[in-house]
Design an enzyme around this catalytic site. Structure first.
Site, PDB file in Angstrom:
ATOM      1  N   TYR A 161      -4.888   7.303   0.206  1.00  0.00           N
ATOM      2  CA  TYR A 161      -5.242   6.413  -0.901  1.00  0.00           C
ATOM      3  C   TYR A 161      -6.752   6.462  -1.151  1.00  0.00           C
ATOM      4  CZ  TYR A 161      -0.546   4.547   0.064  1.00  0.00           C
ATOM      5  OH  TYR A 161       0.808   4.415   0.288  1.00  0.00           O
ATOM      6  N   ASP A 190      -1.040  -2.627   4.202  1.00  0.00           N
ATOM      7  CA  ASP A 190      -0.559  -1.238   4.236  1.00  0.00           C
ATOM      8  C   ASP A 190      -1.552  -0.342   3.512  1.00  0.00           C
ATOM      9  OD1 ASP A 190       1.774   0.781   4.534  1.00  0.00           O
ATOM     10  OD2 ASP A 190       1.139   0.975   2.448  1.00  0.00           O
ATOM     11  N   TYR A 246       8.453  -0.135  -0.150  1.00  0.00           N
ATOM     12  CA  TYR A 246       7.257   0.081  -0.965  1.00  0.00           C
ATOM     13  C   TYR A 246       7.608   0.052  -2.455  1.00  0.00           C
ATOM     14  CZ  TYR A 246       7.865   5.318  -1.479  1.00  0.00           C
ATOM     15  OH  TYR A 246       8.279   6.584  -1.770  1.00  0.00           O
ATOM     16  N   THR A 260      -2.044  -1.115  -0.895  1.00  0.00           N
ATOM     17  CA  THR A 260      -3.419  -0.731  -1.299  1.00  0.00           C
ATOM     18  C   THR A 260      -3.498   0.587  -2.056  1.00  0.00           C
ATOM     19  OG1 THR A 260      -3.880   0.438   0.771  1.00  0.00           O
ATOM     20  CG2 THR A 260      -4.410  -1.928   0.722  1.00  0.00           C
ATOM     21  N   TRP A 261      -2.351   1.130  -2.506  1.00  0.00           N
ATOM     22  CA  TRP A 261      -2.416   2.415  -3.208  1.00  0.00           C
ATOM     23  C   TRP A 261      -3.300   2.265  -4.458  1.00  0.00           C
ATOM     24  CZ3 TRP A 261       2.335   5.472  -5.568  1.00  0.00           C
ATOM     25  CH2 TRP A 261       1.947   6.813  -5.760  1.00  0.00           C
ATOM     26  N   GLN A 301       9.258   3.474   6.185  1.00  0.00           N
ATOM     27  CA  GLN A 301       8.750   2.862   4.939  1.00  0.00           C
ATOM     28  C   GLN A 301       9.258   3.680   3.757  1.00  0.00           C
ATOM     29  OE1 GLN A 301       4.518   2.675   2.773  1.00  0.00           O
ATOM     30  NE2 GLN A 301       4.523   1.431   4.620  1.00  0.00           N
TER      31      GLN A 301
HETATM   32  N1  LIG Z   1       4.850   5.359   1.809  1.00  0.00           N
HETATM   33  C1  LIG Z   1       4.739   5.762   0.567  1.00  0.00           C
HETATM   34  O1  LIG Z   1       5.005   6.923   0.227  1.00  0.00           O
HETATM   35  C2  LIG Z   1       4.303   4.776  -0.476  1.00  0.00           C
HETATM   36  C3  LIG Z   1       4.464   5.078  -1.849  1.00  0.00           C
HETATM   37  C4  LIG Z   1       4.079   4.127  -2.790  1.00  0.00           C
HETATM   38  C5  LIG Z   1       3.517   2.927  -2.364  1.00  0.00           C
HETATM   39  N2  LIG Z   1       3.319   2.673  -1.044  1.00  0.00           N
HETATM   40  C6  LIG Z   1       2.701   1.396  -0.564  1.00  0.00           C
HETATM   41  O2  LIG Z   1       3.394   0.302  -1.164  1.00  0.00           O
HETATM   42  C7  LIG Z   1       2.475  -0.492  -1.895  1.00  0.00           C
HETATM   43  C8  LIG Z   1       3.152  -1.135  -3.094  1.00  0.00           C
HETATM   44  O3  LIG Z   1       3.630  -0.164  -3.992  1.00  0.00           O
HETATM   45  P1  LIG Z   1       2.910   0.157  -5.384  1.00  0.00           P
HETATM   46  O4  LIG Z   1       1.487  -0.224  -5.328  1.00  0.00           O
HETATM   47  O5  LIG Z   1       3.274   1.570  -5.681  1.00  0.00           O
HETATM   48  O6  LIG Z   1       3.717  -0.712  -6.442  1.00  0.00           O
HETATM   49  P2  LIG Z   1       4.113  -2.260  -6.583  1.00  0.00           P
HETATM   50  O7  LIG Z   1       3.605  -3.052  -5.459  1.00  0.00           O
HETATM   51  O8  LIG Z   1       5.574  -2.275  -6.873  1.00  0.00           O
HETATM   52  O9  LIG Z   1       3.358  -2.648  -7.935  1.00  0.00           O
HETATM   53  C9  LIG Z   1       1.964  -2.751  -8.000  1.00  0.00           C
HETATM   54  C10 LIG Z   1       1.572  -3.026  -9.447  1.00  0.00           C
HETATM   55  O10 LIG Z   1       2.127  -4.274  -9.858  1.00  0.00           O
HETATM   56  C11 LIG Z   1       1.075  -5.176 -10.215  1.00  0.00           C
HETATM   57  N3  LIG Z   1       1.402  -6.520  -9.710  1.00  0.00           N
HETATM   58  C12 LIG Z   1       1.386  -6.964  -8.439  1.00  0.00           C
HETATM   59  N4  LIG Z   1       1.750  -8.248  -8.367  1.00  0.00           N
HETATM   60  C13 LIG Z   1       2.005  -8.629  -9.641  1.00  0.00           C
HETATM   61  C14 LIG Z   1       2.404  -9.849 -10.238  1.00  0.00           C
HETATM   62  N5  LIG Z   1       2.644 -10.931  -9.485  1.00  0.00           N
HETATM   63  N6  LIG Z   1       2.573  -9.895 -11.573  1.00  0.00           N
HETATM   64  C15 LIG Z   1       2.333  -8.811 -12.354  1.00  0.00           C
HETATM   65  N7  LIG Z   1       1.947  -7.615 -11.843  1.00  0.00           N
HETATM   66  C16 LIG Z   1       1.780  -7.538 -10.506  1.00  0.00           C
HETATM   67  C17 LIG Z   1      -0.153  -4.651  -9.554  1.00  0.00           C
HETATM   68  O11 LIG Z   1      -1.281  -5.025 -10.297  1.00  0.00           O
HETATM   69  P3  LIG Z   1      -2.697  -5.321  -9.563  1.00  0.00           P
HETATM   70  O12 LIG Z   1      -2.831  -4.256  -8.545  1.00  0.00           O
HETATM   71  O13 LIG Z   1      -3.646  -5.274 -10.685  1.00  0.00           O
HETATM   72  O14 LIG Z   1      -2.593  -6.665  -8.927  1.00  0.00           O
HETATM   73  C18 LIG Z   1       0.083  -3.141  -9.617  1.00  0.00           C
HETATM   74  O15 LIG Z   1      -0.239  -2.644 -10.897  1.00  0.00           O
HETATM   75  C19 LIG Z   1       1.362   0.490  -2.276  1.00  0.00           C
HETATM   76  O16 LIG Z   1       0.209  -0.155  -2.742  1.00  0.00           O
HETATM   77  C20 LIG Z   1       1.230   1.248  -0.983  1.00  0.00           C
HETATM   78  O17 LIG Z   1       0.501   0.491  -0.027  1.00  0.00           O
HETATM   79  C21 LIG Z   1       3.729   3.562  -0.096  1.00  0.00           C
END
Ligand SMILES: NC(=O)c1ccc[n+]([C@@H]2O[C@H](COP(=O)([O-])OP(=O)(O)OC[C@H]3O[C@@H](n4cnc5c(N)ncnc54)[C@H](OP(=O)(O)O)[C@@H]3O)[C@@H](O)[C@H]2O)c1
Length: 277
Positions: A53, A48, A191, A19-20, A163
């Protein structure tokens, strides 16, 4: 759905919903909550989020998405390091619970290491657990040395997960952290499993995807989920992305696919500091 067992035996979905950057724009909130609900419909029942966020906005979106279906969800949220003193963690969690419109968080993580001594954070987590406000606690962005320090503290081996950043272009944890966690039956939550979308145009990923009639996102997720004990939490802010990502669970990569991906994205051959985003 595939499941990963936490150390106490509880099973959680291997593929969840990140959900970031949700909850940052008022006009997008309805669509974001609808995408999360679509993910839940598809069985992606681990969400998550974090107090960071959208400065609480993402937790509000999650609260809206879970309305009337809280029991379906394994809910993960995170406390800012600067809030993670014993009393501060309790207060931060109570604020998160109000935004999430629920009485409990299933897994509460320290978002990254800050200046507060870990023992104080553990005390806060223990108070929250005793009060039933969190069911499990864990950490995020902890490298092996942080984990060693953690498990050396009283109660420190009770962490339910670490994580961390993990995807084809960020394989450093395979050298040390992943084996360390595996030895202790500690699940790792990956993540940014599609590198925030940057992975999707890589030719080798596209080639393997084409061989399977799949998409690059599905290959990237199937690759992260190829091993036991790994949970992946891609963000999908549209129902189409949620549906596509769910399809990764039906994709089995063959040995020759994994070998081709290893050539394009080589595994680590030495220890590297943990990468973070
Ligand atoms: N603990 C930490 O420090 C930390 C750091 C970073 C992230 N996180 C967590 O991990 C989660 C995931 O990481 P993230 O959001 O950084 O990156 P990610 O999940 O690797 O990528 C998300 C991006 O990819 C796009 N996307 C998703 N599914 C897709 C598909 N099937 N085809 C094309 N594009 C697609 C999304 O677009 P749409 O959103 O438009 O669908 C978004 O722009 C976060 O949301 C957060 O909850 C935790």
């Amino acid at each position: 759905m595939r499941y990963v067992s936490l150390t106490g035996g509880e099973r959680v979905p291997a593929l969840g919903l990140g959900t970031w950057h949700m909850g940052e724009r008022a006009q997008a909130r309805g669509a974001e909550a609808a995408a999360l609900r679509r993910g839940l419909d598809l069985g992606l029942e681990l969400i998550d989020t974090a107090e960071m966020y959208g400065e609480g906005g993402a937790e509000e979106v999650v609260g809206e998405a879970m309305a009337g279906r809280r029991d379906e969800v394994f809910l993960v949220s995170k406390v800012y390091p600067h809030n993670a003193s014993a009393a501060g963690a309790v207060a931060a969690c109570e604020r998160s619970l109000a935004r999430l419109a629920t009485d409990r968080i299933d897994l509460y993580l320290l978002h990254w290491r800050g200046g507060v001594p870990l023992a104080e954070t553990l005390e806060g987590f223990e108070r929250l657990r005793a009060a039933g406000k969190i069911r499990h606690w864990g950490v995020s962005n902890f490298d092996v040395s942080d984990m060693e320090e953690l498990v050396g503290l009283a109660g420190g081996s009770g962490a339910a997960t670490d994580q961390v950043l993990y995807n084809l272009t960020r394989r450093g944890i395979e050298y040390d952290l992943l084996p360390w966690c595996r030895e202790r039956n500690l699940p790792v939550m990956a993540y940014s499993p599609i590198e925030q979308g940057r992975l999707l145009s890589r030719p080798e990923l596209k080639r393997v995807a084409a061989l399977h009639g799949a998409t690059p996102a599905q290959v990237a997720l199937a690759w992260a989920l190829r091993q036991d004990g790994v949970i992946a939490i891609p963000r999908a802010a549209t129902p189409a992305h949620a549906r596509e990502n769910r399809g990764a669970l039906d994709l089995r990569l063959a040995e020759q696919d994994l070998a081709a991906l290893d050539r394009a994205f080589p595994p680590p051959t030495a220890a590297r500091p943990l990468e973070v985003l």
